[in-house]
Design a protein around this motif. Structure first.
Motif, PDB file in Angstrom:
ATOM      1  N   SER A 306       0.873  -1.172   0.000  1.00 50.76           N
ATOM      2  CA  SER A 306       0.000   0.000   0.000  1.00 50.76           C
ATOM      3  C   SER A 306       0.907   1.219   0.000  1.00 50.76           C
ATOM      4  CB  SER A 306      -0.912  -0.009   1.229  1.00 50.76           C
ATOM      5  OG  SER A 306      -0.116  -0.165   2.395  1.00 50.76           O
ATOM      6  N   GLY A 307       0.299   2.377  -0.179  1.00 46.50           N
ATOM      7  CA  GLY A 307       1.153   3.558  -0.223  1.00 46.50           C
ATOM      8  C   GLY A 307       0.357   4.826  -0.019  1.00 46.50           C
ATOM      9  N   PHE A 308       1.051   5.900   0.273  1.00 47.44           N
ATOM     10  CA  PHE A 308       0.354   7.197   0.274  1.00 47.44           C
ATOM     11  C   PHE A 308       1.030   8.120  -0.710  1.00 47.44           C
ATOM     12  CE2 PHE A 308       3.376   7.887   3.923  1.00 47.44           C
ATOM     13  CZ  PHE A 308       4.035   9.028   3.461  1.00 47.44           C
ATOM     14  N   ALA A 309       0.253   9.114  -1.143  1.00 49.96           N
ATOM     15  CA  ALA A 309       0.782  10.087  -2.100  1.00 49.96           C
ATOM     16  C   ALA A 309       0.258  11.465  -1.735  1.00 49.96           C
ATOM     17  CB  ALA A 309       0.368   9.727  -3.515  1.00 49.96           C
ATOM     18  N   PHE A 310       0.990  12.466  -2.128  1.00 47.28           N
ATOM     19  CA  PHE A 310       0.497  13.841  -1.937  1.00 47.28           C
ATOM     20  C   PHE A 310       1.064  14.710  -3.034  1.00 47.28           C
ATOM     21  CE2 PHE A 310       4.266  13.090   0.649  1.00 47.28           C
ATOM     22  CZ  PHE A 310       5.097  14.166   0.321  1.00 47.28           C
ATOM     23  N   GLY A 311       0.334  15.801  -3.278  1.00 49.58           N
ATOM     24  CA  GLY A 311       0.810  16.734  -4.291  1.00 49.58           C
ATOM     25  C   GLY A 311       0.574  18.147  -3.815  1.00 49.58           C
ATOM     26  N   MET A 312       1.603  18.982  -3.948  1.00 48.28           N
ATOM     27  CA  MET A 312       1.406  20.361  -3.481  1.00 48.28           C
ATOM     28  C   MET A 312       1.966  21.355  -4.482  1.00 48.28           C
ATOM     29  SD  MET A 312       4.210  20.334  -0.489  1.00 48.28           S
ATOM     30  CE  MET A 312       5.243  18.896  -0.591  1.00 48.28           C
ATOM     31  N   GLY A 313       1.538  22.601  -4.338  1.00 46.55           N
ATOM     32  CA  GLY A 313       1.993  23.660  -5.233  1.00 46.55           C
ATOM     33  C   GLY A 313       2.934  24.602  -4.511  1.00 46.55           C
ATOM     34  N   PRO A 314       4.217  24.596  -4.877  1.00 43.85           N
ATOM     35  CA  PRO A 314       5.157  25.526  -4.252  1.00 43.85           C
ATOM     36  C   PRO A 314       4.714  26.996  -4.371  1.00 43.85           C
ATOM     37  CG  PRO A 314       6.378  23.849  -5.420  1.00 43.85           C
ATOM     38  CD  PRO A 314       4.925  23.611  -5.729  1.00 43.85           C
ATOM     39  N   GLU A 315       3.999  27.353  -5.466  1.00 43.28           N
ATOM     40  CA  GLU A 315       3.527  28.737  -5.576  1.00 43.28           C
ATOM     41  C   GLU A 315       2.602  29.075  -4.418  1.00 43.28           C
ATOM     42  OE1 GLU A 315       3.763  26.743  -8.072  1.00 43.28           O
ATOM     43  OE2 GLU A 315       4.634  27.792  -9.795  1.00 43.28           O
ATOM     44  N   ARG A 316       1.667  28.154  -4.160  1.00 40.53           N
ATOM     45  CA  ARG A 316       0.690  28.419  -3.090  1.00 40.53           C
ATOM     46  C   ARG A 316       1.416  28.540  -1.753  1.00 40.53           C
ATOM     47  NH1 ARG A 316      -4.120  29.009  -1.386  1.00 40.53           N
ATOM     48  NH2 ARG A 316      -4.973  27.902   0.411  1.00 40.53           N
ATOM     49  N   ILE A 317       2.350  27.657  -1.523  1.00 42.41           N
ATOM     50  CA  ILE A 317       3.088  27.687  -0.251  1.00 42.41           C
ATOM     51  C   ILE A 317       3.872  28.996  -0.125  1.00 42.41           C
ATOM     52  CG2 ILE A 317       4.949  26.590   1.066  1.00 42.41           C
ATOM     53  CD1 ILE A 317       3.881  23.917   0.040  1.00 42.41           C
ATOM     54  N   ALA A 318       4.535  29.397  -1.204  1.00 45.60           N
ATOM     55  CA  ALA A 318       5.307  30.644  -1.157  1.00 45.60           C
ATOM     56  C   ALA A 318       4.379  31.847  -0.991  1.00 45.60           C
ATOM     57  CB  ALA A 318       6.131  30.793  -2.430  1.00 45.60           C
ATOM     58  N   MET A 319       3.234  31.824  -1.653  1.00 42.62           N
ATOM     59  CA  MET A 319       2.301  32.956  -1.561  1.00 42.62           C
ATOM     60  C   MET A 319       1.789  33.111  -0.135  1.00 42.62           C
ATOM     61  SD  MET A 319       0.300  32.504  -5.169  1.00 42.62           S
ATOM     62  CE  MET A 319      -0.712  33.997  -5.284  1.00 42.62           C
ATOM     63  N   LEU A 320       1.445  31.977   0.479  1.00 40.45           N
ATOM     64  CA  LEU A 320       0.953  32.020   1.856  1.00 40.45           C
ATOM     65  C   LEU A 320       2.062  32.451   2.805  1.00 40.45           C
ATOM     66  CD1 LEU A 320      -1.062  28.685   1.939  1.00 40.45           C
ATOM     67  CD2 LEU A 320      -2.023  30.987   2.234  1.00 40.45           C
ATOM     68  N   LYS A 321       3.215  31.830   2.641  1.00 44.30           N
ATOM     69  CA  LYS A 321       4.301  32.043   3.585  1.00 44.30           C
ATOM     70  C   LYS A 321       4.823  33.483   3.537  1.00 44.30           C
ATOM     71  CE  LYS A 321       8.576  29.913   5.000  1.00 44.30           C
ATOM     72  NZ  LYS A 321       9.482  28.824   4.970  1.00 44.30           N
ATOM     73  N   TYR A 322       4.908  34.021   2.333  1.00 39.14           N
ATOM     74  CA  TYR A 322       5.507  35.350   2.197  1.00 39.14           C
ATOM     75  C   TYR A 322       4.495  36.450   1.877  1.00 39.14           C
ATOM     76  CZ  TYR A 322       9.633  32.410   1.945  1.00 39.14           C
ATOM     77  OH  TYR A 322      10.607  31.482   2.217  1.00 39.14           O
TER      78      TYR A 322
END
Ligand code: DAH
Length: 353
Positions: A306-322
């Motif tokens: 079995s396994g897990f997966a995830f996908g994220m957007g660095p743009e969204r993370i950078a926009m939120l963070k900064y």
């Protein structure tokens, strides 16, 4: 003739005194030793002398030649060294002068976020894997459980190049490629950063090209608890140690169950503010347990693995963070934005000290 030789010997020393550069020296050399020079001229006359004189004049002439050559060589060396001295003097640089301001480049905010995430996952034993940006329909969709007529394909309006090839709409195909390529069908722990493309009209929150980071873990007995623990580490690294996450049920064709992940608001700490739209939570990424169909399509036995997966957007993370409010800033090469970002980053670092 002996007299002439003597006069030439004296004359050459006088002439050399008037020479002030290498060009003049060369000209003078031709005058004395060239094909039509004074020395050759005398040489041609030797033939007319009688035998007894020939020898003596011949020796004197040789002597003259050697003498002139020596003088020229000496002066050549001196003039060359003078010329070098002069050049050094003329081109002298005052290295104690204050310099003009040099603009130093900075790391792009997206690169920074991607680097930070890569570093974290590498420290947990993950490999960083990249895949092609021009991808086949097979990997971008089919193997990820999106059949040809699957409605979810519309969610990802794509740039097709041929009927079978397209600009990848997501980094998820790298999951399938990695599982496929693993001949032993053993455990996998990877993250896959890269560019993806969608037929979107560009505005503040959309870009036809953006980046994603995909994560995949496959092994025996992998559960949602592993996914949760991993993502907690991720959000705490990116948004601070006090962050909590929560799962919301969602849908992605390649995961079952699919889980949308929210992070507790790092601005208000969860009490509610404009950033989290008063909910205390901010949507951050998509994830889930790898769908058995995907495992099977890539040669893994879903009964065993079995396994897990995830996908994220660095743009969204950078926009939120900064606090960046327009995704287009990342791509318009506006030096002011990049400079401001750099300053913002230093201020945030100072604040946290
Ligand atoms: N590929 C998805 C997208 O582009 C993101 C994603 C969601 C990737 C869930 C995953 C996942 O691996 O498990 O929207």
């Amino acid at each position: 003739m002996k007299e002439t030789i003597k006069t030439i010997k004296e004359q050459v020393s006088i002439d050399l005194k008037n020479v002030s550069n290498l060009k003049e020296l060369m000209d003078l050399k031709v005058e004395y030793l060239g094909k039509k020079g004074k020395v050759v001229e005398i040489g041609q006359q030797i033939g007319k002398l009688d035998v007894s004189e020939k020898k003596e004049v011949g020796m004197l002439l040789n002597d003259l030649k050697n003498h002139i050559n020596t003088l020229f060589d000496e002066l050549t060396l001196k003039l060359e060294s003078d010329a070098l001295e002069q050049k050094l003097k003329d081109e002298w640089i005052d290295i104690t002068l204050p310099s003009t301001k040099v603009n130093v480049g900075t790391t792009h905010p997206l690169t920074k976020v991607i680097d930070e995430i890569e570093e974290l996952f590498i420290s947990m034993g993950y490999d960083v894997v990249e895949g092609p940006e021009i991808e086949s329909d097979l990997y971008n969709f089919e193997k990820l459980n999106l059949a040809k007529d699957h409605p979810a394909r519309d969610m990802q309006d794509s740039f097709y190049i041929t009927a079978e090839m397209l600009l990848r709409t997501q980094t998820s195909p790298v999951q399938a490629r990695t599982m496929d390529a693993n001949v032993e069908k053993g455990p996998i722990r990877i993250i896959c950063p890269g560019k993806v493309y969608r037929k979107d009209d560009d505005d503040m929150t959309h870009s036809h090209q953006f980046t994603q980071i995909e994560g995949l873990v496959v092994d025996e007995n992998i559960s949602v608890a592993h996914l949760k623990g991993t993502l907690e580490i991720l959000v705490r690294k990116m948004f601070g140690n006090e962050r909590e996450i929560r799962f919301r049920p969602s849908f992605f064709p390649f995961t079952e169950p699919s889980l949308e992940v929210d992070v507790s608001c790092f601005k208000c700490g969860g009490s509610g503010c404009p950033l989290c739209k008063q909910t205390g939570w901010i949507e951050i990424l998509g994830s889930g347990m790898v769908h058995p169909n995907v495992l099977r399509a890539c040669g893994y036995d879903p009964e065993k693995y079995s396994g897990f997966a995830f996908g994220m957007g660095p743009e969204r993370i950078a926009m939120l963070k900064y606090g960046i409010n327009d995704i287009r800033h990342f791509y318009t090469n506006n030096i002011n934005f990049l400079d401001n970002f750099d300053r913002l980053e230093r201020e945030m670092e100072d604040e946290s000290k």
